[in-house]
Write an enzyme that holds these catalytic residues in place. Sequence first.
Site, short mmCIF file in Angstrom:
data_model
loop_
_atom_site.label_atom_id
_atom_site.label_comp_id
_atom_site.label_asym_id
_atom_site.label_seq_id
_atom_site.Cartn_x
_atom_site.Cartn_y
_atom_site.Cartn_z
N HIS A 1 -0.17 0.02 -4.61
CA HIS A 1 -1.65 -0.69 -5.19
C HIS A 1 -1.98 -0.07 -6.09
O HIS A 1 -1.95 1.77 -6.61
CB HIS A 1 -2.83 -1.13 -4.48
CG HIS A 1 -2.71 -1.95 -2.74
ND1 HIS A 1 -2.73 -1.07 -1.37
CD2 HIS A 1 -1.53 -2.61 -2.73
CE1 HIS A 1 -2.29 -2.07 -0.86
NE2 HIS A 1 -1.67 -3.42 -1.45
N ARG B 1 -16.18 2.15 5.34
CA ARG B 1 -16.43 2.50 4.12
C ARG B 1 -17.24 3.40 4.16
O ARG B 1 -18.86 2.53 4.00
CB ARG B 1 -16.50 1.14 2.91
CG ARG B 1 -14.69 0.33 3.43
CD ARG B 1 -15.48 -0.88 3.11
NE ARG B 1 -13.82 -1.46 2.64
CZ ARG B 1 -13.63 -2.92 2.45
NH1 ARG B 1 -13.90 -3.24 1.49
NH2 ARG B 1 -12.70 -2.77 2.62
N HIS C 1 0.96 -0.91 0.00
CA HIS C 1 0.21 -0.08 -0.32
C HIS C 1 1.22 1.52 0.31
O HIS C 1 1.97 1.33 0.92
CB HIS C 1 -1.38 0.07 1.15
CG HIS C 1 -2.01 1.07 0.87
ND1 HIS C 1 -3.11 1.77 0.43
CD2 HIS C 1 -1.89 2.36 2.57
CE1 HIS C 1 -3.54 2.67 0.64
NE2 HIS C 1 -2.22 3.06 1.74
ZN ZN Z 1 -3.68 0.68 -0.79
#
Ligand code: ZN
Length: 183
Positions: A113, A170, A104
């Site tokens: 990513h 989220r 990441h």
């Molecule tokens: Zn990521």
Amino acid sequence: MKYLALILFSFLLFAACVQEEIVEEVYEGPATEKAVVVIHPTEGNEASGVVTFTQTDEGVRVQAEVSGLGSETLHGFHVHEYGDCRDSAAMSAGGHFNPTDMPHGGPTDTERHMGDLGNLPANEDGIATLDFIDNHLQLNGKHSIIGYAVIVHERRDDLQSQPVGDAGGRIGCGIIGVANPDF
Ligand code: ZN
Ligand code: CU
């Protein structure tokens, strides 16, 4: 020796023909120039808006306008590995879109990513507008983002914590589709 050369030549010619046939069989359709995402809020949240991805000579232009972001200033913003928003908390979208098996990171990192788009910066009204060119995203080819999800998170992506930047829950989810050029 002459025969050997002839056989080798024939074989190479045959191999070249076979390869050409295979290439011709792959139908690619028209290239996608622009993609669009409508962000819908997950259960108990209010994030909604539109994100577009447009192919330019420099890379893919990302334009986002998302409202309902609440009092937090920065909100993690990624392409995720499944185009699946059906879960009420959007957990069905899985982890970050990462076809190149990288750690990441932030949008300007070389190692990241593919789906790492950093943060949406919200103003005091909870509205974020973002416009930048990305050099990792692809709208065509085997790493195309078409059909995957864009997720907006409740908190800031710190751009380094593994595997998802510690961005929390989220709050919005939408699917990346081919945009109508007349809109
Ligand atoms: Zn990521
Ligand atoms: Cu995310």
